[in-house]
Design a protein around this motif. Structure first.
Motif, PDB file in Angstrom:
ATOM      1  N   ALA A   1       0.830  -1.207   0.000  1.00 54.24           N
ATOM      2  CA  ALA A   1       0.000   0.000   0.000  1.00 54.24           C
ATOM      3  C   ALA A   1       0.865   1.259   0.000  1.00 54.24           C
ATOM      4  O   ALA A   1       0.540   2.253  -0.663  1.00 54.24           O
ATOM      5  N   VAL A   2       1.966   1.222   0.752  1.00 55.05           N
ATOM      6  CA  VAL A   2       2.881   2.369   0.772  1.00 55.05           C
ATOM      7  C   VAL A   2       3.457   2.601  -0.619  1.00 55.05           C
ATOM      8  O   VAL A   2       3.498   3.734  -1.114  1.00 55.05           O
ATOM      9  N   LYS A   3       3.900   1.538  -1.259  1.00 53.79           N
ATOM     10  CA  LYS A   3       4.478   1.683  -2.601  1.00 53.79           C
ATOM     11  C   LYS A   3       3.440   2.207  -3.588  1.00 53.79           C
ATOM     12  O   LYS A   3       3.721   3.112  -4.392  1.00 53.79           O
ATOM     13  N   LYS A   4       2.234   1.676  -3.508  1.00 45.23           N
ATOM     14  CA  LYS A   4       1.173   2.081  -4.431  1.00 45.23           C
ATOM     15  C   LYS A   4       0.790   3.544  -4.235  1.00 45.23           C
ATOM     16  O   LYS A   4       0.369   4.221  -5.185  1.00 45.23           O
ATOM     17  N   SER A   5       0.973   4.055  -3.006  1.00 38.23           N
ATOM     18  CA  SER A   5       0.592   5.444  -2.717  1.00 38.23           C
ATOM     19  C   SER A   5       1.570   6.455  -3.297  1.00 38.23           C
ATOM     20  O   SER A   5       1.334   7.662  -3.227  1.00 38.23           O
ATOM     21  N   GLY A   6       2.675   5.979  -3.857  1.00 31.92           N
ATOM     22  CA  GLY A   6       3.614   6.860  -4.543  1.00 31.92           C
ATOM     23  C   GLY A   6       4.413   7.782  -3.649  1.00 31.92           C
ATOM     24  O   GLY A   6       4.777   8.893  -4.062  1.00 31.92           O
ATOM     25  N   GLN A   7       4.747   7.341  -2.443  1.00 30.67           N
ATOM     26  CA  GLN A   7       5.463   8.217  -1.505  1.00 30.67           C
ATOM     27  C   GLN A   7       6.977   8.233  -1.729  1.00 30.67           C
ATOM     28  O   GLN A   7       7.692   8.993  -1.076  1.00 30.67           O
TER      29      GLN A   7
END
Length: 504
Positions: A237-243
Motif C-alpha cells: 500500500a505504501v508503494k502504491k501510494s507513490g510516496q
C-alpha cells in the motif's frame, strides 16, 4: 552508537597452536567472515563475528586453575572486585561512570563492612573478554564478579570459571527480582541445568513504522499486524501510494555480518512455522525447512515487488545502522529493527526529537499468526560470580544491588536495553523514556529466542543465510530452491555435510 573495532588477526594466529582441530576450523571461519569495518548499535555489541572470535579464543585457552568447589559461607566483610566494560555498554562513557559509581555507593551503604573495587576495561567487548580471561587464569587476579555478554557464558562455564547461582536465584529473599524475569531470560545463562549468570539487559527486534506514511497509504494506525501477509499488505500500500520511500526494510546480504542476521532474517526464521536454526537434539544446523522456505519466500515478495531497500544500503558496511537514519530522515515506512534504534534517536548525532509523534513500533508477528503470536532474536549482558571468590554471599549482594528496579531502569535507558524484569519493563521509568517504542520491545521480550552463537559453525550459517537473502535482493528471480541450496552448500562446505539437516 558507533564503536570502532581493531584488527585481531595477529591474535588469531597466535592462538591457533593451542586449539583443538574443530576450534581451529572455527577460528578460520570467523577470520574469513569477519567484517573489518565498524560495528553499529547494541545488537552488534552482542553477537558479532568478532564476538564469536573471542569466544573461540577463550575456548582455546589452558585448563582452569579453579578448585572443584566453593564454600558459600561469607562473613560479609572485605573487598570484592567487579570487572566490566567502561566504554562499550552505555551510550556514553560518562553514563557508565555515573551508573557504576551509583552501584558502588549503594553496595557499600548496604554492606558497611565491605568495599567494592571497580575494575573497568576500555575497548570493545572482544577486548573486555580477552583481558578478563587472562585474569581468570590465576585465582589471585580473578575478579569476584564479571559483567559479560551472555553469548560467552557457556564458554566460561566450560572452562570451569563460574559459580552456579541456583542457591541464590531459588531463594526469593535473596533474589526478589528473579520471579519477574520471563522464563527465556531465566534460562539464558542456564547451562546443563544450572544458572551461572543473571541478566542485566536485553536486546530484541520488532517492527518500526512511520505513522503518517501508513496513514497516507490507507493503513489504520495504530497498526497491529497479525501475520506476514499483513506486513506485505501494508508495504504494498505504501508503494502504491507513490510516496517514494523504502516500503519495507528487510536486512539482506553479508556486509553487516551477524548483526544484519540478528536484525533481519533470523527474526523471520524464529517467526516461521519451523522456528529452528540449530537442532540441539541432533547437534546439526538446519539448512532446509518449511520455515526457511517461508522466510525466503517473504524476501522474494519484498524484493521482487520493489518494496525493499537499495542494494547500496543493504550491502553497505553500515547496513545495520541504515534504517535508523532512513527512518529519521523520512525515507522509510516500515523496518525490521532492534530496540536500540529508539535509544539512538536520543543521541546527539542521530537525534530525532519528534520520533514519538511520527513513528511507532509493534512486535514482529509470526508467519501465519500461530502461537506465540510474535517472534524475535535475543541477546544481552549478564553478571556472574567467579568460582574462586572468597566472598560468594557478598558478591551476590552486589548482583542484588545491580538488579534493583532503579538500576535496571537506568542501564536500560542509557545502554539501549530492554530490562529483564517484566516489572521494570512495564514501569513508567522505562516506558516513558522512549515512548512508544520501549513498550513494543518490552512486550516482545517473553517470546524472544537466543541465536545459537555459542555453537561451532554459527558463522557459516550466518554467511549462508546472508548470501541467500543477498542473492534474492540482487536477483528477485532467484527461486526459493536456489536460496535453500546456497544456505545448504555454504554451511555444509564449512562444517561438514554430516552436520546439516532438513526438517520436514
Amino acid at each position: 552508537m558507533i564503536r570502532p573495532e581493531g584488527d585481531r588477526s595477529a591474535m588469531v594466529n597466535r592462538r591457533h597452536a593451542g586449539c583443538l582441530p574443530g576450534q581451529k576450523r572455527f577460528l578460520e571461519e570467523v577470520k574469513a567472515l569477519r567484517n573489518p569495518g565498524q560495528r553499529l548499535g547494541v545488537w552488534s555489541k552482542l553477537v558479532t563475528l568478532p564476538t564469536l572470535l573471542s569466544v573461540a579464543l577463550i575456548s582455546c585457552g589452558g585448563a582452569s586453575n579453579n578448585p572443584s568447589s566453593t564454600s558459600l559461607n561469607d562473613d560479609m566483610t572485605g573487598t570484592i572486585t567487579v570487572a566490566y566494560s567502561t566504554t562499550y555498554v552505555f551510550d556514553s562513557d560518562d553514563t557508565s561512570v555515573i551508573w557504576w559509581d551509583k552501584v558502588k555507593k549503594e553496595f557499600e551503604a548496604a554492606y558497611p563492612k565491605a568495599k567494592l573495587n571497580l575494575q573497568g576495561f576500555n575497548g570493545t567487548d572482544v577486548d573486555l573478554v580477552n583481558k578478563v580471561a587472562l585474569e581468570y587464569k590465576n585465582p589471585s587476579t580473578t575478579p569476584d564478579v564479571f559483567m559479560l555478554p551472555t553469548g560467552y557464558v557457556g564458554q566460561w562455564v566450560g572452562s570451569d570459571y563460574l559459580l552456579p547461582l541456583d542457591s541464590f536465584v531459588t531463594d526469593s529473599s535473596k533474589a526478589p527480582f528473579w520471579k519477574s524475569f520471563p522464563k527465556v531470560i531465566q534460562d539464558e545463562s542456564r547451562i546443563n541445568g544450572k544458572v551461572y549468570a543473571v541478566n542485566t539487559g536485553e536486546n530484541d527486534s520488532a517492527i518500526y513504522y512511520n505513522t503518517s506514511m501508513l496513514t497516507k497509504a490507507g493503513i489504520s494506525v495504530p497498526w497491529a499486524p497479525k501475520n506476514w501477509n499483513d506486513l506485505l499488505t501494508a508495504a504494498r500500500a505504501v508503494k502504491k501510494s507513490g510516496q517514494n520511500v523504502v516500503s519495507f526494510w528487510a536486512p539482506a546480504g553479508t556486509s553487516a555480518g551477524a548483526g544484519g542476521v540478528l536484525q533481519g532474517s533470523a527474526n523471520m526464521v524464529y517467526g516461521s512455522s519451523t522456528p529452528t536454526i540449530y537442532d540441539y537434539k541432533t547437534n546439526k544446523w538446519v539448512v532446509d525447512s518449511p520455515g526457511l522456505r517461508e522466510t525466503f519466500q517473504f524476501y522474494k515478495s519484498v524484493y521482487s515487488e520493489g518494496l525493499g531497500g537499495s542494494t547500496s544500503d543493504l550491502f553497505s558496511p553500515k547496513a545495520v545502522g541504515r534504517p535508523v537514519v532512513l527512518l529519521k530522515d523520512h525515507q522509510m515506512a516500515i523496518a525490521i529493527g532492534s530496540n536500540w534504534f529508539a535509544d539512538a534517536w536520543t543521541e546527539q548525532n542521530r537525534h530525532w526529537a519528534t520520533a514519538a509523534q511520527e513513528a511507532s513500533a509493534v512486535p514482529l508477528p509470526t508467519s501465519k499468526g500461530q502461537a506465540p503470536g510474535s517472534a524475535s532474536t535475543l541477546g544481552g549482558w549478564a553478571v556472574s560470580i567467579s568460582k574462586v571468590t572468597k566472598h560468594p554471599q557478598l558478591s551476590w549482594g552486589l548482583i542484588k544491588v545491580i538488579q534493583s528496579d532503579d538500576n535496571q531502569t537506568y542501564i536500560a535507558n542509557r545502554a539501549g536495553f530492554v530490562p529483564p524484569s517484566q516489572t521494570v519493563a512495564h514501569s513508567d521509568g522505562f516506558l516513558n523514556f522512549a515512548p512508544p517504542f520501549n513498550k513494543a520491545f518490552g512486550d516482545t521480550l517473553p517470546n524472544s529466542k537466543l541465536v545459537p552463537s555459542e555453537q561451532e559453525g554459527y558463522p557459516a550459517w550466518v554467511q549462508g543465510i546472508g548470501q541467500a537473502t543477498g542473492q534474492i535482493a540482487t536477483d528477485p528471480n532467484t527461486s526459493v530452491d536456489a536460496a535453500i541450496k546456497i544456505l545448504h552448500d555454504t554451511v555444509a562446505n564449512q562444517v561438514g555435510a554430516d552436520k546439516v539437516e532438513t526438517l520436514k
